[in-house]
Design a protein around this motif. Structure first.
Motif, PDB file in Angstrom:
ATOM      1  N   PRO A 282       1.316  -2.516  -7.114  1.00 42.86           N
ATOM      2  CA  PRO A 282       1.232  -3.861  -6.565  1.00 42.86           C
ATOM      3  C   PRO A 282       2.485  -4.267  -5.767  1.00 42.86           C
ATOM      4  O   PRO A 282       2.397  -5.099  -4.893  1.00 42.86           O
ATOM      5  N   GLU A 283       3.614  -3.650  -6.055  1.00 44.20           N
ATOM      6  CA  GLU A 283       4.867  -4.028  -5.399  1.00 44.20           C
ATOM      7  C   GLU A 283       4.802  -3.882  -3.882  1.00 44.20           C
ATOM      8  O   GLU A 283       5.352  -4.700  -3.146  1.00 44.20           O
ATOM      9  N   TYR A 284       4.136  -2.852  -3.401  1.00 39.18           N
ATOM     10  CA  TYR A 284       4.071  -2.599  -1.961  1.00 39.18           C
ATOM     11  C   TYR A 284       2.728  -2.984  -1.360  1.00 39.18           C
ATOM     12  O   TYR A 284       2.489  -2.764  -0.181  1.00 39.18           O
ATOM     13  N   GLY A 285       1.852  -3.523  -2.180  1.00 36.84           N
ATOM     14  CA  GLY A 285       0.547  -3.926  -1.686  1.00 36.84           C
ATOM     15  C   GLY A 285      -0.299  -2.724  -1.286  1.00 36.84           C
ATOM     16  O   GLY A 285      -0.097  -1.603  -1.755  1.00 36.84           O
ATOM     17  N   TRP A 286      -1.226  -2.983  -0.434  1.00 37.35           N
ATOM     18  CA  TRP A 286      -2.163  -1.975   0.054  1.00 37.35           C
ATOM     19  C   TRP A 286      -1.744  -1.655   1.483  1.00 37.35           C
ATOM     20  O   TRP A 286      -2.311  -2.166   2.437  1.00 37.35           O
ATOM     21  N   SER A 287      -0.717  -0.824   1.608  1.00 29.91           N
ATOM     22  CA  SER A 287      -0.087  -0.631   2.913  1.00 29.91           C
ATOM     23  C   SER A 287       0.333   0.817   3.120  1.00 29.91           C
ATOM     24  O   SER A 287       0.366   1.618   2.185  1.00 29.91           O
ATOM     25  N   SER A 288       0.697   1.124   4.357  1.00 32.05           N
ATOM     26  CA  SER A 288       1.250   2.444   4.669  1.00 32.05           C
ATOM     27  C   SER A 288       2.558   2.656   3.917  1.00 32.05           C
ATOM     28  O   SER A 288       2.872   3.765   3.518  1.00 32.05           O
TER      29      SER A 288
ATOM     30  N   ALA B  51       3.189   1.607   0.917  1.00 29.32           N
ATOM     31  CA  ALA B  51       2.814   2.028  -0.439  1.00 29.32           C
ATOM     32  C   ALA B  51       2.492   3.519  -0.457  1.00 29.32           C
ATOM     33  O   ALA B  51       2.887   4.234  -1.394  1.00 29.32           O
ATOM     34  N   LEU B  52       1.788   3.990   0.569  1.00 29.51           N
ATOM     35  CA  LEU B  52       1.472   5.419   0.658  1.00 29.51           C
ATOM     36  C   LEU B  52       2.743   6.248   0.810  1.00 29.51           C
ATOM     37  O   LEU B  52       2.895   7.294   0.168  1.00 29.51           O
ATOM     38  N   ALA B  53       3.680   5.783   1.647  1.00 24.24           N
ATOM     39  CA  ALA B  53       4.935   6.505   1.857  1.00 24.24           C
ATOM     40  C   ALA B  53       5.756   6.570   0.572  1.00 24.24           C
ATOM     41  O   ALA B  53       6.304   7.627   0.227  1.00 24.24           O
ATOM     42  N   VAL B  54       5.828   5.467  -0.160  1.00 18.93           N
ATOM     43  CA  VAL B  54       6.566   5.438  -1.428  1.00 18.93           C
ATOM     44  C   VAL B  54       5.910   6.379  -2.438  1.00 18.93           C
ATOM     45  O   VAL B  54       6.600   7.117  -3.154  1.00 18.93           O
ATOM     46  N   ALA B  55       4.595   6.379  -2.492  1.00 19.09           N
ATOM     47  CA  ALA B  55       3.885   7.271  -3.412  1.00 19.09           C
ATOM     48  C   ALA B  55       4.166   8.727  -3.071  1.00 19.09           C
ATOM     49  O   ALA B  55       4.386   9.551  -3.969  1.00 19.09           O
TER      50      ALA B  55
ATOM     51  N   LYS C 243      -5.569   9.613   7.452  1.00 23.46           N
ATOM     52  CA  LYS C 243      -5.885   9.299   8.854  1.00 23.46           C
ATOM     53  C   LYS C 243      -6.280   7.846   9.075  1.00 23.46           C
ATOM     54  O   LYS C 243      -6.000   7.282  10.120  1.00 23.46           O
ATOM     55  N   ARG C 244      -6.932   7.259   8.085  1.00 22.97           N
ATOM     56  CA  ARG C 244      -7.369   5.867   8.237  1.00 22.97           C
ATOM     57  C   ARG C 244      -6.390   4.898   7.594  1.00 22.97           C
ATOM     58  O   ARG C 244      -6.647   3.702   7.503  1.00 22.97           O
ATOM     59  N   GLY C 245      -5.265   5.425   7.130  1.00 24.13           N
ATOM     60  CA  GLY C 245      -4.198   4.575   6.602  1.00 24.13           C
ATOM     61  C   GLY C 245      -4.476   4.006   5.220  1.00 24.13           C
ATOM     62  O   GLY C 245      -5.145   4.619   4.393  1.00 24.13           O
ATOM     63  N   ALA C 246      -3.963   2.806   5.013  1.00 23.60           N
ATOM     64  CA  ALA C 246      -3.981   2.184   3.687  1.00 23.60           C
ATOM     65  C   ALA C 246      -5.392   1.912   3.163  1.00 23.60           C
ATOM     66  O   ALA C 246      -5.582   1.814   1.948  1.00 23.60           O
ATOM     67  N   VAL C 247      -6.378   1.799   4.045  1.00 29.30           N
ATOM     68  CA  VAL C 247      -7.738   1.566   3.565  1.00 29.30           C
ATOM     69  C   VAL C 247      -8.184   2.708   2.648  1.00 29.30           C
ATOM     70  O   VAL C 247      -8.975   2.507   1.721  1.00 29.30           O
ATOM     71  N   GLU C 248      -7.661   3.911   2.868  1.00 27.88           N
ATOM     72  CA  GLU C 248      -8.010   5.034   1.995  1.00 27.88           C
ATOM     73  C   GLU C 248      -7.470   4.824   0.581  1.00 27.88           C
ATOM     74  O   GLU C 248      -8.084   5.269  -0.393  1.00 27.88           O
TER      75      GLU C 248
ATOM     76  N   PRO D 218      -5.233  -7.223 -12.277  1.00 28.82           N
ATOM     77  CA  PRO D 218      -3.826  -6.812 -12.179  1.00 28.82           C
ATOM     78  C   PRO D 218      -3.298  -6.767 -10.738  1.00 28.82           C
ATOM     79  O   PRO D 218      -2.090  -6.772 -10.516  1.00 28.82           O
ATOM     80  N   TYR D 219      -4.193  -6.744  -9.769  1.00 28.00           N
ATOM     81  CA  TYR D 219      -3.813  -6.642  -8.356  1.00 28.00           C
ATOM     82  C   TYR D 219      -4.131  -7.936  -7.605  1.00 28.00           C
ATOM     83  O   TYR D 219      -4.162  -7.955  -6.375  1.00 28.00           O
ATOM     84  N   LYS D 220      -4.370  -8.990  -8.342  1.00 29.12           N
ATOM     85  CA  LYS D 220      -4.830 -10.261  -7.776  1.00 29.12           C
ATOM     86  C   LYS D 220      -3.928 -10.766  -6.643  1.00 29.12           C
ATOM     87  O   LYS D 220      -4.427 -11.267  -5.632  1.00 29.12           O
ATOM     88  N   ASP D 221      -2.628 -10.627  -6.794  1.00 27.00           N
ATOM     89  CA  ASP D 221      -1.715 -11.147  -5.772  1.00 27.00           C
ATOM     90  C   ASP D 221      -1.820 -10.411  -4.441  1.00 27.00           C
ATOM     91  O   ASP D 221      -1.586 -10.994  -3.385  1.00 27.00           O
ATOM     92  N   THR D 222      -2.159  -9.138  -4.487  1.00 31.78           N
ATOM     93  CA  THR D 222      -2.239  -8.356  -3.249  1.00 31.78           C
ATOM     94  C   THR D 222      -3.678  -8.033  -2.851  1.00 31.78           C
ATOM     95  O   THR D 222      -3.894  -7.422  -1.809  1.00 31.78           O
ATOM     96  N   TRP D 223      -4.628  -8.441  -3.667  1.00 28.83           N
ATOM     97  CA  TRP D 223      -6.025  -8.086  -3.393  1.00 28.83           C
ATOM     98  C   TRP D 223      -6.551  -8.664  -2.068  1.00 28.83           C
ATOM     99  O   TRP D 223      -7.371  -8.019  -1.403  1.00 28.83           O
ATOM    100  N   PRO D 224      -6.102  -9.848  -1.622  1.00 27.61           N
ATOM    101  CA  PRO D 224      -6.569 -10.301  -0.301  1.00 27.61           C
ATOM    102  C   PRO D 224      -6.251  -9.290   0.802  1.00 27.61           C
ATOM    103  O   PRO D 224      -7.049  -9.101   1.725  1.00 27.61           O
ATOM    104  N   GLN D 225      -5.113  -8.632   0.703  1.00 28.28           N
ATOM    105  CA  GLN D 225      -4.748  -7.594   1.671  1.00 28.28           C
ATOM    106  C   GLN D 225      -5.752  -6.438   1.599  1.00 28.28           C
ATOM    107  O   GLN D 225      -6.196  -5.921   2.628  1.00 28.28           O
TER     108      GLN D 225
END
Length: 192
Positions: free
Chosen positions: A1-7, A9-13, A28-33, A79-86
């Protein structure tokens, strides 16, 4: 949740797993994956939960079963409520919807097949699935702004939507009679 649903977050992972943060480019489709992976994981877990709850749900009404099934799936988002709109924005983006809509329908199919009583017609199946999807989506949006204790306002909102869904289903089931009713109405009404 710290990095949201973003590129990011993928880079940190990738970095946490010992890879170059630039490896996030393999998605290829970025954070949506990332969101799709989460949905797949939740759908599998929820399907198993429905199977495990089957015996306990046998004594419930269909409305109670729907409430339990939808609530347990929605609780996976809490648990992801704060970032779920993203995440929702990524899921509903025109370039993603073709891939993400089947995942949402899959969750509703699991509920439909484990909870619904009538599997007799394709029309019933499609109506129920569309109705469940609408109820789930409306409740999910309500959940995002709910600050009540244990999200009780959300679960009450869900109960009301299920009740309204029952009324809508009964209305749709009466639609084949509508033309007959219109004809009868034309011949029995008084013209001034």
């Amino acid at each position: 949740p710290e990095y949201g649903w973003s590129s990011e977050a993928l880079a940190v992972a990738c970095a946490k797993e010992g890879y170059s943060p630039q490896m996030h480019g393999i998605f290829k489709r970025g954070a949506v994956e990332l969101v799709e992976y989460f949905m797949d994981k939740c759908n599998r877990k929820h399907q198993q939960m429905l199977v495990d709850m089957e015996e306990a749900m046998n004594s419930m009404t269909v409305a109670e079963k729907l409430h339990v099934a939808l609530k347990t799936r929605l609780e996976m988002v809490v648990p992801y409520k704060d970032t779920w709109p993203q995440a929702m924005a990524l899921l509903l983006h025109p370039s993603s919807i073709v891939d993400t809509a089947p995942k949402a329908f899959s969750a509703m199919d699991d509920i439909f097949y484990n909870v619904a009583v009538d599997h007799s017609t394709m029309m019933t199946r499609h109506f129920e699935r569309a109705g469940l999807t609408a109820i789930y989506g409306a409740t999910e949006l309500f959940l995002l702004q709910d600050n009540s204790e244990d999200h009780e306002a959300t679960w009450e909102f869900l109960r009301r939507r299920i009740g309204e869904g029952k009324c809508a289903k009964q209305t749709v089931e009466m639609l084949p009679l509508a033309p007959l009713s219109a004809i009868v109405g034309m011949f029995t009404s008084k013209n001034p």
